[in-house]
Scaffold this motif. Structure first.
Motif, mmCIF file in Angstrom:
data_model
loop_
_atom_site.group_PDB
_atom_site.id
_atom_site.type_symbol
_atom_site.label_atom_id
_atom_site.label_comp_id
_atom_site.label_asym_id
_atom_site.label_seq_id
_atom_site.Cartn_x
_atom_site.Cartn_y
_atom_site.Cartn_z
ATOM 1 N N PRO A 114 0.811 -1.219 0.000
ATOM 2 C CA PRO A 114 0.000 0.000 0.000
ATOM 3 C C PRO A 114 0.846 1.272 0.000
ATOM 4 O O PRO A 114 2.084 1.232 0.016
ATOM 5 N N SER A 115 0.162 2.404 0.044
ATOM 6 C CA SER A 115 0.810 3.704 -0.135
ATOM 7 C C SER A 115 1.731 4.097 1.014
ATOM 8 O O SER A 115 2.536 5.012 0.860
ATOM 9 N N ASP A 116 1.625 3.417 2.175
ATOM 10 C CA ASP A 116 2.541 3.727 3.273
ATOM 11 C C ASP A 116 3.827 2.919 3.211
ATOM 12 O O ASP A 116 4.704 3.067 4.062
ATOM 13 N N GLY A 117 3.966 2.044 2.219
ATOM 14 C CA GLY A 117 5.181 1.257 2.043
ATOM 15 C C GLY A 117 5.291 0.064 2.964
ATOM 16 O O GLY A 117 6.247 -0.703 2.862
ATOM 17 N N ALA A 118 4.342 -0.127 3.866
ATOM 18 C CA ALA A 118 4.344 -1.258 4.790
ATOM 19 C C ALA A 118 3.571 -2.419 4.191
ATOM 20 O O ALA A 118 2.763 -2.235 3.273
ATOM 21 N N PRO A 119 3.786 -3.630 4.684
ATOM 22 C CA PRO A 119 3.027 -4.768 4.158
ATOM 23 C C PRO A 119 1.525 -4.564 4.332
ATOM 24 O O PRO A 119 1.079 -3.984 5.327
ATOM 25 N N ALA A 307 5.128 -4.599 11.393
ATOM 26 C CA ALA A 307 5.088 -3.232 10.881
ATOM 27 C C ALA A 307 3.955 -2.433 11.507
ATOM 28 O O ALA A 307 4.127 -1.255 11.862
ATOM 29 N N ASN A 308 2.807 -3.048 11.656
ATOM 30 C CA ASN A 308 1.661 -2.355 12.260
ATOM 31 C C ASN A 308 1.946 -1.995 13.707
ATOM 32 O O ASN A 308 1.642 -0.883 14.165
ATOM 33 N N VAL A 331 11.192 2.923 6.002
ATOM 34 C CA VAL A 331 9.956 2.307 5.529
ATOM 35 C C VAL A 331 9.663 1.081 6.386
ATOM 36 O O VAL A 331 10.566 0.298 6.697
ATOM 37 N N ARG A 332 8.395 0.898 6.761
ATOM 38 C CA ARG A 332 8.041 -0.210 7.643
ATOM 39 C C ARG A 332 7.823 -1.511 6.851
ATOM 40 O O ARG A 332 6.795 -2.140 6.897
ATOM 41 N N GLU A 333 8.840 -1.879 6.106
ATOM 42 C CA GLU A 333 8.894 -3.151 5.397
ATOM 43 C C GLU A 333 10.239 -3.770 5.716
ATOM 44 O O GLU A 333 11.246 -3.054 5.855
ATOM 45 N N LYS A 334 10.270 -5.071 5.884
ATOM 46 C CA LYS A 334 11.556 -5.697 6.192
ATOM 47 C C LYS A 334 12.540 -5.418 5.060
ATOM 48 O O LYS A 334 12.187 -5.449 3.890
ATOM 49 N N ASP A 335 13.779 -5.135 5.446
ATOM 50 C CA ASP A 335 14.757 -4.632 4.490
ATOM 51 C C ASP A 335 16.108 -5.297 4.734
ATOM 52 O O ASP A 335 16.882 -4.882 5.593
#
Length: 457
Positions: A114-119, A307-308, A331-335
């Motif tokens: 989604p637009s927030d970059g999180a899963p 992430a949430n 960004v709240r996605e694993k990196d």
């Protein structure tokens, strides 16, 4: 359409099921969802190094453009975290990523970011799944544009701004496992001043015949290369480089739980804040948090939940035992790319074996492992329901002090060890996890867990 289902991290399937027609159906569902939510900004479509991935990405781009969206494609296969970063950095409507992550070459997959970059949370994936339908494209004159862009530079700039460290004097071996991290994570490390040697940095859509998963059984080439080059640390990424694995001079493959502990302690030297961990991740994080006056938030397995919780609790770091991590400000996605740089910074501050040994001496020995039992997806819910009615009072000779039912069943034993049984969200398996103070006891717990599950399947 009945073959399309969204699990822990999107839809994955073998290529006999994961077809171009079905990928286009997912693309139309995402377009319908974005229209319904009022999004008009462009969409980025990324893809990993699998043989079929670029073609699937181009099909998605066509469907999205045919629904009026401008589409951004990378100039080559790129890691998932670069795509997630582009969503936020460019203020996009969202992203689609073609990847089966660490699964073997006969799989592929797709996920919506989604637009927030999180899963995407279930409320979003359900909204997409409810809109699955055959593509309906506008006249070509009404199509959006499709453009190839550089996703690497903006991500590298973000990573260096978060981890502003000089790695001069550090020797690193980087293992891309033939995936999309090649030329990305190793470049980031060199830019920070490290001497970087590489293994498996050639694109190979078969991943050398084994899954591109940075776990101990798949990292023997990296272990050997760390010894050969007398390196300070070895760093590996999975197929789409959202996960990370480490090899140290003394330990070989470093358990991801122990890396998380080292990472959190390192971050706490200069910042404060809670840690988020999944129910399958080590209690060592809790001990470190308590020693620093911090708290820990436990979530279900799956980085979307991590992430949430990071957002809700303004967490300093979030992670899971499978090697997925992110930090506050990113960004709240694993990196796995950023974590490669951050793991190098942790090592530069103190040799990572020394840091881990000190943490275990301070907080007690921790050994963790996991196992799997084959289980058809259609039977997982029944197995868990039956397990609920058949939980024992003791396991492996220890009394059960408490039961956590956040995700499957986590049995907390009276000696501080634990065992977790839960359904996999990505494969037709039941997972069994265990943690204790010795490998022998962990092996006993895993066997007891399998014996608990197998009769129910």
């Amino acid at each position: 359409m009945e073959h399309i289902s969204f699990g822990t991290d999107g839809w994955r399937a073998t290529l006999d099921t994961f077809t171009d027609d079905r990928v286009r159906i997912v693309g139309q569902a995402v377009a319908n969802y974005l229209h319904a939510e009022g999004f008009t900004a462009p969409v980025v479509v990324g893809y990993d190094a699998r043989e079929t991935s670029e073609g699937f990405a181009e099909s998605l781009a066509e469907v999205l453009a045919g629904n009026g969206f401008d589409v951004i494609l990378p100039e080559r296969d790129r890691p998932t975290p670069l795509v997630a970063t582009a969503v936020v950095e460019r203020e996009l409507a969202g992203a689609l990523m073609i990847t089966a992550s660490h699964n073997s070459a006969e799989y592929n997959g797709v996920k919506f970011i989604p637009s927030d970059g999180a899963p995407a949370l279930p409320s979003v994936t359900d909204a997409v799944a409810n809109r699955l339908t055959e593509p309906e494209l506008a006249p070509v004159s009404e199509w959006g544009t499709v453009e190839r862009v550089d996703l690497q530079t903006p991500h590298a700039e973000a990573a260096h701004s978060l981890v502003d460290t000089d790695l001069t004097g550090l020797t690193i071996v980087y293992d891309a496992m033939h995936g999309s991290g090649r030329g990305v994570t190793d470049a980031l490390l060199r830019e920070a001043g490290a001497e970087v040697h590489t293994v498996r940095v050639e694109r190979d859509p078969t991943f050398g015949g084994s899954p591109p998963e940075p776990s101990g059984e798949h990292l023997e080439p990296l272990v050997d290369a760390v010894k050969e080059h007398n390196a300070d640390i070895g760093i590996a990424n999975d197929g789409d480089a959202d996960r990370v694995g480490f090899v140290t001079p003394d330990r070989g493959h470093l358990d991801e739980n122990l890396f998380y502990a080292a990472l959190y302690e390192y971050l706490l030297k200069s910042e404060s804040g809670p840690a988020v961990r999944t129910v399958s991740t080590t209690f060592l994080i809790d001990r470190i948090a308590e020693a620093h006056g911090q708290s820990v938030v436990e979530t279900e397995v799956g980085f979307k939940w991590v992430a949430n919780a990071m957002r809700e609790h303004d967490a300093l770091v979030g992670g899971e035992e499978s090697g997925g991590f992110s930090i506050r400000g990113h960004v709240r996605e694993k990196d796995g790319v950023l974590m490669g740089l951050l793991g190098a910074a942790v090592t530069a501050a103190e040799p990572i074996d020394d840091r881990v040994n000190r943490l275990l001496e301070t907080h007690g020995d921790i050994v963790a492992s996991k196992s799997s039992v084959d289980c058809p997806d259609s039977e997982k819910a029944r197995v868990i329901n039956n397990l609920k009615d058949d939980l024992p009072e003791t396991i492996a000779g220890r009394d059960i002090a408490d039961v956590v039912s956040l995700d499957g069943f986590k049995l907390l034993l009276d000696d501080g060890s634990w065992i977790l049984v839960r359904p996999s969200g990505t494969e037709p398996k039941m997972r069994v996890y265990a943690e204790s103070s010795s490998q022998e006891h962990v092996d006993t717990l895993l066997q007891a867990g399998r014996e608990l599950v197998e009769p129910l399947i």
